[in-house]
Scaffold this motif. Structure first.
Motif, PDB file in Angstrom:
ATOM      1  N   GLY A  55       0.692  -1.189   0.136  1.00  0.00           N
ATOM      2  CA  GLY A  55      -0.082  -0.009   0.085  1.00  0.00           C
ATOM      3  C   GLY A  55       0.997   1.218   0.061  1.00  0.00           C
ATOM      4  O   GLY A  55       0.548   2.333  -0.770  1.00  0.00           O
ATOM      5  N   ALA A  56       2.194   1.193   0.611  1.00  0.00           N
ATOM      6  CA  ALA A  56       2.918   2.497   0.682  1.00  0.00           C
ATOM      7  C   ALA A  56       3.796   2.568  -0.677  1.00  0.00           C
ATOM      8  O   ALA A  56       4.121   3.527  -0.941  1.00  0.00           O
ATOM      9  CB  ALA A  56       3.667   2.402   1.932  1.00  0.00           C
ATOM     10  N   ASP A  72      -7.943  -1.329   0.851  1.00  0.00           N
ATOM     11  CA  ASP A  72      -7.674  -2.085   2.120  1.00  0.00           C
ATOM     12  C   ASP A  72      -6.842  -3.623   1.423  1.00  0.00           C
ATOM     13  O   ASP A  72      -7.541  -4.497   1.337  1.00  0.00           O
ATOM     14  CB  ASP A  72      -8.527  -2.454   3.065  1.00  0.00           C
ATOM     15  N   TRP A  73      -5.639  -3.422   1.059  1.00  0.00           N
ATOM     16  CA  TRP A  73      -4.951  -4.355   0.435  1.00  0.00           C
ATOM     17  C   TRP A  73      -5.021  -5.656   1.218  1.00  0.00           C
ATOM     18  O   TRP A  73      -4.867  -6.649   0.762  1.00  0.00           O
ATOM     19  CB  TRP A  73      -3.478  -4.013  -0.275  1.00  0.00           C
ATOM     20  N   ALA A  74      -4.781  -5.592   2.395  1.00  0.00           N
ATOM     21  CA  ALA A  74      -4.776  -6.943   3.260  1.00  0.00           C
ATOM     22  C   ALA A  74      -5.945  -7.490   3.418  1.00  0.00           C
ATOM     23  O   ALA A  74      -5.980  -8.739   3.854  1.00  0.00           O
ATOM     24  CB  ALA A  74      -4.397  -6.211   4.742  1.00  0.00           C
ATOM     25  N   ALA A  75      -7.199  -7.109   3.115  1.00  0.00           N
ATOM     26  CA  ALA A  75      -8.479  -7.704   3.251  1.00  0.00           C
ATOM     27  C   ALA A  75      -8.688  -8.589   2.059  1.00  0.00           C
ATOM     28  O   ALA A  75      -9.886  -9.382   2.117  1.00  0.00           O
ATOM     29  CB  ALA A  75      -9.583  -6.324   3.224  1.00  0.00           C
ATOM     30  N   THR A  76      -7.990  -8.610   0.932  1.00  0.00           N
ATOM     31  CA  THR A  76      -8.412  -9.516  -0.270  1.00  0.00           C
ATOM     32  C   THR A  76      -7.983 -10.844   0.126  1.00  0.00           C
ATOM     33  O   THR A  76      -6.918 -10.850   0.404  1.00  0.00           O
ATOM     34  CB  THR A  76      -7.816  -8.890  -1.454  1.00  0.00           C
ATOM     35  N   CYS A  93       8.305  -5.973  -5.382  1.00  0.00           N
ATOM     36  CA  CYS A  93       8.003  -4.802  -4.648  1.00  0.00           C
ATOM     37  C   CYS A  93       7.977  -5.058  -3.214  1.00  0.00           C
ATOM     38  O   CYS A  93       8.558  -3.984  -2.413  1.00  0.00           O
ATOM     39  CB  CYS A  93       6.833  -3.894  -5.208  1.00  0.00           C
ATOM     40  N   GLU A  94       7.636  -6.208  -2.622  1.00  0.00           N
ATOM     41  CA  GLU A  94       7.736  -6.465  -1.299  1.00  0.00           C
ATOM     42  C   GLU A  94       7.627  -7.942  -1.159  1.00  0.00           C
ATOM     43  O   GLU A  94       6.858  -8.698  -1.957  1.00  0.00           O
ATOM     44  CB  GLU A  94       6.422  -5.600  -0.463  1.00  0.00           C
TER      45      GLU A  94
END
Length: 414
Positions: free
Chosen positions: A110-111, A126-130, A186-187
């Motif tokens: 997200g950042a 809310d990328w963590a919610a998928t 990217c992460e």
């Protein structure tokens, strides 16, 4: 719709037409339409459902190659790789849905995700919610051993943006291993600490690596080595050993579900480059799909031609599909290497094209970015730039059809 770029004739296979038609008519042959929902934490994006007969499980693996130092961060003494295995499950009862991203990875995405994709919104998601459709740790269906497919994502992208295609293939009977390339992606979140990095490792990329030939060479060489190492670890898993370097438990019967003698690979962009060259170097890989990846090294001078990778210079003796789009901004950049591999492969390589599509249509962005547009977080122009103008009701089944049909022909599940 599909076109062969060599003669510009329109080609629509009957299978693809049936799949897209069923989707547009609301039939069961195609994935359900994915729609975002909004909560206090922002928009929650949804992945399209897989279409195959198998329920699927998912297991993350932390793999460590102690024979290599990390090529992108000298302080890290080993090469670490994170992977997720998607597989047909015997049962999914009482097993939770796996998240698309871990919490730490989602926060970092997200950042920092806009470094690779400035079209994405800076906030509001809310990328963590998928969640995926796969169940964490579900016991594997080990009634027979199944072909193994490796997936390598595009430069700067995490393996998690290849979840939809991986679940689709697993639901049709494959074991799919999505591979992160840390320092490039990217992460990447790791389950343990290590000298020289934080728990979540960001990318080193701040611009197109094709503008720096030495970096591009390092990235692709590292990816090829990562893929071959992951194949070694999958062979160990199939032999009954636990390859997870942290010793975390595996789903029941997972190793017995893998057939290390039947291996394919597919990759997007830099991942397409890597899997194609990996197949050339490693005979364990019996077939590969290159989703719009260059097959030449970055040119030493702007506007010049880069050195062809050996697979383009000499061709392949195993099946290879080159799948591109009409909206790729550097389509001309493929015209040095793709015709070369076609010319030297004696009919073993084929080239196809998706219309009204753009470079990231081969990833989960194909379904996620239109949801962001519908939520007012992405413009129509940015959507077109990333994934094209085709509806995900057409583009998602089209990509899935090509992958399934290719591997069903060359690496059948039965």
């Amino acid at each position: 719709m599909l076109r062969h770029p060599a003669d510009r004739r329109t080609v629509i296979t009957s299978a693809l037409a049936a799949t897209a038609g069923a989707l547009l008519a609301g039939g069961a042959a195609a994935p359900a339409a994915a729609r975002a929902r909004t909560t206090a934490d922002g928009v929650t994006l949804r992945l399209p459902a897989p279409t195959g007969p198998y329920r699927t499980g998912a297991a993350a693996l932390y793999l460590v190659d102690r024979s290599r130092r990390d090529p992108l961060e000298p302080r890290i003494p080993v090469r670490e790789v994170m992977a997720t295995v998607f597989y047909p499950a015997r049962t999914v009862r009482d097993r939770p849905r796996a998240p698309q991203m871990t919490a730490g990875a989602a926060a970092d995405f997200g950042a920092d995700g806009r470094r690779s994709h400035p079209e994405l919104p800076a906030s509001g998601v809310d990328w963590a919610a998928t969640t995926t459709r796969s169940r964490t740790g579900a016991p594997a269906d080990a009634a027979r051993r199944r072909p193994v497919l490796l997936y390598s994502p595009g430069g700067g992208d995490p393996r998690t943006m290849g979840t939809g295609a991986a679940e689709e293939l697993a639901s049709h009977g494959y074991v799919v291993v999505t591979v992160d390339h840390p320092g490039d992606a990217c992460e990447v979140e790791f389950p343990v600490t290590m000298t020289g990095r934080d728990t979540v490792r960001p990318t080193v990329l701040r611009y197109d690596p094709r503008t720096e030939p030495a970096l591009f060479r390092t990235l692709i060489d590292t990816r090829v080595a990562d893929l071959r190492f992951v194949l070694d670890r999958m062979a160990a898993l199939a032999a009954g050993r636990n390859p997870d370097a942290a010793g975390r438990p595996l789903p029941e019967h997972l190793g017995r579900a893998l057939d290390p003698r039947s291996v394919g690979a597919y990759g997007h962009s830099a991942g397409g480059t890597a899997v194609t060259q990996a197949m050339y170097q490693d005979r364990r890989i019996g077939a590969a799909v290159n989703l719009e990846g260059y097959l030449d090294r970055a040119p030493e001078t702007p506007g010049g031609e880069g050195e062809l990778y050996p697979v383009a210079r000499y061709g392949t003796d195993r099946p290879l599909l080159l799948l591109g789009t009409d909206g790729f901004q550097d389509r001309k950049g493929l015209e040095h290497s793709w015709p070369a591999v076609l010319a030297h492969s004696r009919g073993r390589a084929r080239r196809r094209q998706l219309d009204r599509a753009a470079h990231w249509v081969f990833t989960d962005y194909a379904s996620l970015v239109p949801q962001l547009q519908a939520a007012g977080l992405v413009t129509a122009a940015d959507r077109a730039k990333m994934v094209g103008t085709a509806s995900p009701a057409v583009s998602v089944p089209a990509v899935r059809h090509h992958l399934r049909a290719f591997f069903a022909r060359h690496l059948p599940t039965h």
